[in-house]
Design a protein around this motif. Structure first.
Motif, mmCIF file in Angstrom:
data_model
loop_
_atom_site.group_PDB
_atom_site.id
_atom_site.type_symbol
_atom_site.label_atom_id
_atom_site.label_comp_id
_atom_site.label_asym_id
_atom_site.label_seq_id
_atom_site.Cartn_x
_atom_site.Cartn_y
_atom_site.Cartn_z
ATOM 1 N N THR A 159 -14.264 -11.809 52.211
ATOM 2 C CA THR A 159 -14.568 -11.646 50.791
ATOM 3 C C THR A 159 -14.072 -10.281 50.347
ATOM 4 O O THR A 159 -14.266 -9.292 51.034
ATOM 5 N N ALA A 160 -13.463 -10.245 49.169
ATOM 6 C CA ALA A 160 -12.962 -8.969 48.665
ATOM 7 C C ALA A 160 -14.134 -8.127 48.176
ATOM 8 O O ALA A 160 -15.105 -8.645 47.629
ATOM 9 N N VAL A 161 -14.050 -6.821 48.392
ATOM 10 C CA VAL A 161 -15.089 -5.937 47.890
ATOM 11 C C VAL A 161 -14.544 -5.133 46.716
ATOM 12 O O VAL A 161 -13.345 -4.899 46.598
ATOM 13 N N ASP A 162 -15.477 -4.710 45.839
ATOM 14 C CA ASP A 162 -15.123 -3.839 44.728
ATOM 15 C C ASP A 162 -15.100 -2.410 45.298
ATOM 16 O O ASP A 162 -16.135 -1.776 45.470
ATOM 17 N N VAL A 163 -13.920 -1.938 45.624
ATOM 18 C CA VAL A 163 -13.768 -0.695 46.380
ATOM 19 C C VAL A 163 -14.416 0.498 45.656
ATOM 20 O O VAL A 163 -15.098 1.322 46.256
ATOM 21 N N GLY A 164 -14.234 0.561 44.341
ATOM 22 C CA GLY A 164 -14.770 1.667 43.556
ATOM 23 C C GLY A 164 -16.275 1.792 43.670
ATOM 24 O O GLY A 164 -16.825 2.892 43.710
ATOM 25 N N ARG A 165 -16.972 0.651 43.748
ATOM 26 C CA ARG A 165 -18.443 0.678 43.849
ATOM 27 C C ARG A 165 -18.898 1.365 45.125
ATOM 28 O O ARG A 165 -19.846 2.144 45.119
ATOM 29 N N PHE A 166 -18.211 1.089 46.217
ATOM 30 C CA PHE A 166 -18.575 1.728 47.491
ATOM 31 C C PHE A 166 -18.385 3.242 47.398
ATOM 32 O O PHE A 166 -19.211 4.019 47.830
ATOM 33 N N PHE A 167 -17.266 3.633 46.798
ATOM 34 C CA PHE A 167 -16.995 5.063 46.663
ATOM 35 C C PHE A 167 -18.020 5.714 45.750
ATOM 36 O O PHE A 167 -18.466 6.820 45.996
ATOM 37 N N PHE A 168 -18.375 4.991 44.692
ATOM 38 C CA PHE A 168 -19.306 5.574 43.733
ATOM 39 C C PHE A 168 -20.640 5.887 44.397
ATOM 40 O O PHE A 168 -21.166 6.990 44.278
ATOM 41 N N PHE A 169 -21.171 4.915 45.135
ATOM 42 C CA PHE A 169 -22.477 5.144 45.767
ATOM 43 C C PHE A 169 -22.406 6.233 46.824
ATOM 44 O O PHE A 169 -23.310 7.049 46.948
ATOM 45 N N MET A 170 -21.299 6.264 47.524
ATOM 46 C CA MET A 170 -21.126 7.318 48.530
ATOM 47 C C MET A 170 -21.112 8.682 47.840
ATOM 48 O O MET A 170 -21.855 9.585 48.210
ATOM 49 N N ALA A 171 -20.305 8.805 46.786
ATOM 50 C CA ALA A 171 -20.172 10.096 46.108
ATOM 51 C C ALA A 171 -21.486 10.496 45.442
ATOM 52 O O ALA A 171 -21.884 11.659 45.446
ATOM 53 N N PHE A 172 -22.192 9.511 44.892
ATOM 54 C CA PHE A 172 -23.460 9.783 44.217
ATOM 55 C C PHE A 172 -24.483 10.319 45.210
ATOM 56 O O PHE A 172 -25.130 11.336 44.982
ATOM 57 N N ASN A 173 -24.594 9.648 46.348
ATOM 58 C CA ASN A 173 -25.514 10.098 47.390
ATOM 59 C C ASN A 173 -25.150 11.469 47.893
ATOM 60 O O ASN A 173 -26.010 12.322 48.106
ATOM 61 N N LEU A 174 -23.870 11.639 48.064
ATOM 62 C CA LEU A 174 -23.396 12.891 48.636
ATOM 63 C C LEU A 174 -23.727 14.066 47.720
ATOM 64 O O LEU A 174 -24.261 15.086 48.151
ATOM 65 N N ILE A 175 -23.470 13.898 46.442
ATOM 66 C CA ILE A 175 -23.716 15.001 45.526
ATOM 67 C C ILE A 175 -25.218 15.153 45.281
ATOM 68 O O ILE A 175 -25.743 16.255 45.213
ATOM 69 N N GLY A 176 -25.911 14.012 45.227
ATOM 70 C CA GLY A 176 -27.378 14.057 45.121
ATOM 71 C C GLY A 176 -27.972 14.846 46.272
ATOM 72 O O GLY A 176 -28.793 15.738 46.072
ATOM 73 N N ASN A 177 -27.505 14.558 47.459
ATOM 74 C CA ASN A 177 -27.986 15.263 48.642
ATOM 75 C C ASN A 177 -27.678 16.745 48.587
ATOM 76 O O ASN A 177 -28.487 17.573 48.974
ATOM 77 N N LEU A 178 -26.502 17.018 48.115
ATOM 78 C CA LEU A 178 -26.076 18.417 48.055
ATOM 79 C C LEU A 178 -26.968 19.194 47.089
ATOM 80 O O LEU A 178 -27.376 20.311 47.356
ATOM 81 N N ILE A 179 -27.280 18.555 45.963
ATOM 82 C CA ILE A 179 -28.050 19.260 44.946
ATOM 83 C C ILE A 179 -29.550 19.296 45.277
ATOM 84 O O ILE A 179 -30.197 20.307 45.122
ATOM 85 N N PHE A 180 -30.068 18.193 45.767
ATOM 86 C CA PHE A 180 -31.518 18.119 45.928
ATOM 87 C C PHE A 180 -32.010 18.441 47.330
ATOM 88 O O PHE A 180 -33.205 18.455 47.587
ATOM 89 N N SER A 181 -31.071 18.734 48.210
ATOM 90 C CA SER A 181 -31.457 19.039 49.582
ATOM 91 C C SER A 181 -32.469 20.170 49.656
ATOM 92 O O SER A 181 -32.344 21.195 49.008
ATOM 93 N N LYS A 182 -33.492 19.985 50.481
ATOM 94 C CA LYS A 182 -34.516 21.014 50.667
ATOM 95 C C LYS A 182 -33.902 22.297 51.240
ATOM 96 O O LYS A 182 -34.281 23.386 50.896
ATOM 97 N N ASP A 183 -32.939 22.105 52.143
ATOM 98 C CA ASP A 183 -32.327 23.282 52.760
ATOM 99 C C ASP A 183 -31.690 24.178 51.707
ATOM 100 O O ASP A 183 -31.660 25.377 51.829
ATOM 101 N N LEU A 184 -31.186 23.505 50.689
ATOM 102 C CA LEU A 184 -30.450 24.252 49.688
ATOM 103 C C LEU A 184 -31.394 24.966 48.728
ATOM 104 O O LEU A 184 -31.159 26.068 48.293
ATOM 105 N N LEU A 185 -32.467 24.279 48.385
ATOM 106 C CA LEU A 185 -33.340 24.817 47.360
ATOM 107 C C LEU A 185 -34.709 25.162 47.917
ATOM 108 O O LEU A 185 -35.380 24.328 48.504
ATOM 109 N N ASP A 186 -35.087 26.378 47.698
ATOM 110 C CA ASP A 186 -36.396 26.798 48.111
ATOM 111 C C ASP A 186 -37.197 26.989 46.831
ATOM 112 O O ASP A 186 -36.979 27.937 46.074
ATOM 113 N N SER A 187 -38.113 26.066 46.559
ATOM 114 C CA SER A 187 -38.799 26.086 45.265
ATOM 115 C C SER A 187 -39.730 27.287 45.129
ATOM 116 O O SER A 187 -40.187 27.609 44.037
ATOM 117 N N GLU A 188 -40.004 27.962 46.231
ATOM 118 C CA GLU A 188 -40.833 29.171 46.153
ATOM 119 C C GLU A 188 -40.058 30.305 45.473
ATOM 120 O O GLU A 188 -40.639 31.210 44.888
#
Ligand code: HEM
Length: 429
Positions: A159-188
């Motif tokens: 079955t053919a896959v919608d290639v862009g959708r896979f990339f989108f979710f990967m990129a979204f997770n990746l940037i989400g992780n980068l921004i919201f990562s606990k290691d990155l942000l110390d709320s204190e």
């Protein structure tokens, strides 16, 4: 009478500003709407055509907005080398403004102390090499997840896959992780808090329904932190399927250098010059932001003998610059070899014939991240899967039309069939 009003209008627009010299040349414009009917559905293409006639620095009127369009590497060099500060403002449309006015995010902020603070945070906390190195595992996890999903799709049959959708979710997770990562942000920490606030603003901005209040046609100038990545990946895959010779060559490079027994890793990138050339060639032909993000003159200035009035909008047509036959041999050909030559150009903003991330102060701060993610994600998929077109479609029959969206996406989403690759590629094939 009407004729008189119209002539007055156009002449007034074209030949002022008497105090500061002439505006760059441009097509005759209509009252009120200006050149809006010359914009069309593919503004980067219509502006490139107009530039053939009126030159690489050209004035257009979008409604009452004076717009200067730059369409050659020569003029772009002058802009970024000699007028970077004065042209570092942003043209802001109503809906780009957040609840804090237009100062909310790095993309929309004017060039001032607020922008400098955000930019410093971004480059020292976010996209600096040490931080990017520390976040390597996060990226590997996101790519791995995408590969796993692709593997499931491949396993389920042809079955053919919608290639862009896979990339989108990967990129979204990746940037989400980068921004919201606990290691990155110390709320204190107050600094962490401030950073978090602004990072969220960038994300919020990206999700805004839209910008188009002023002129709907400009909707697609609105950049999005994940859409740029998705667009590049989808175009790269589409161009590879469209050019089987290049696909085979890049897979050969990946499979001979990495071998069949392990997945691609980020550290492999430096040994994969052809893969890097494929990414560059994709960004040359399909820059996701064909006009960069609109700049604005914060003061009037003199550029190559023309007057650029204060508050005019500056659009740099990187799409046209990347296809300029005066600079590129066979510019419409997808030919990554052009980037394999010694002393080849890169996208760090120093070679003005190739500036998909911009140049100067407002250049994309995420370029160091993108230069890791794009080859890793594309390389992983090409290393581990073979790719087929669905329904017996031949490469030359593919629809490669550009669509008008937020970024320059493919009009027709790319559909392809992943087939898990096992065993070493037969190099004599
Ligand atoms: C293929 C990937 C990407 C490309 C080609 C790209 C390209 C660009 C371009 C052309 C600009 C405007 C430069 C100018 O106005 O002169 C820009 C700005 C920006 N980009 Fe990217 N970008 C990419 C990925 C990203 C990602 C993944 C992020 C965030 C995680 C990001 C964040 C930003 C920000 C915050 C700005 C605004 C900078 C400023 O106004 O000072 N970009 N990008």
């Amino acid at each position: 009478m009407l004729m008189f009003v119209w002539m007055g209008w156009t002449m007034g627009r074209h030949h002022h500003d008497h105090d500061h010299g002439e505006l760059p040349p441009g097509p005759t414009c209509w009252p009120v709407v200006g050149n809006i009917f010359q914009v069309g559905w593919s503004p980067h293409e219509s502006f490139a055509k107009l530039a053939h006639k009126h030159g690489p620095i050209m004035t257009l009127w979008l409604g009452s907005m004076c717009t200067v369009v730059i369409s050659s590497s020569h003029v772009a060099r002058d802009m970024f080398k000699n007028h970077d500060v004065v042209l570092a403002g942003r043209k802001i449309y109503e809906a780009m403004k957040g609840d804090q006015g237009n100062e909310g995010s790095l993309v929309t902020s004017q060039y001032n102390s607020h922008w400098r603070m955000l930019k410093r945070l971004c480059t020292t906390e976010f996209f600096v090499a040490t931080r990017l190195d520390a976040m390597r595992d996060v990226r590997a996890r996101c790519i791995h997840r995408m590969m796993h999903l692709m593997e499931e799709a491949a396993h389920s049959g042809t079955t053919a896959v919608d290639v862009g959708r896979f990339f989108f979710f990967m990129a979204f997770n990746l940037i989400g992780n980068l921004i919201f990562s606990k290691d990155l942000l110390d709320s204190e920490m107050e600094r962490g808090d401030r950073f978090y606030y602004h990072a969220v603003k960038v994300m919020e901005y990206a999700g805004k329904p839209n910008v188009a209040d002023y002129l709907p046609i400009l909707k697609w100038l609105d950049p999005q932190g994940t859409d740029t990545t998705t667009s590049t990946m989808e175009w790269a895959m589409a161009e590879l399927l469209h050019n089987p010779r290049v696909l085979k060559k890049v897979q050969m490079e990946l499979r001979s250098k990495i071998g069949p027994d392990r997945n691609m890793e980020e550290k492999d990138i430096e040994n994969l010059p052809y893969l890097q050339a494929v990414i560059k060639e994709t960004l040359r032909l399909h820059p996701p932001l064909p006009f960069l993000v609109p700049h604005m003159a914060t003061d009037s200035c003199d550029m190559l003998g023309y007057n650029i009035p204060k508050e005019s909008q500056i659009l740099v047509n990187v799409w046209a610059i990347g296809r300029d036959p005066k600079v590129w041999d066979a510019p419409l050909l997808f030919w990554p070899e052009r980037f394999m030559e010694p002393n080849t150009v890169d996208y760090k903003g120093r070679h003005f014939e190739f500036i998909p991330f911009g140049s100067g102060r407002r250049m994309c701060p995420a370029m160091p991240l993108a230069s890791r993610v794009l080859p890793l994600a594309l390389g992983s998929l090409l290393h581990s899967f073979d790719w087929l077109l669905p329904d017996g479609l031949k490469p030359e029959e593919m629809d490669m039309t550009e669509g008008m969206g937020i970024t320059l996406r493919k009009a027709l989403p790319l559909k392809a069939i992943p087939v898990r690759y096992r065993g070493p590629l037969n190099l004599n094939e």
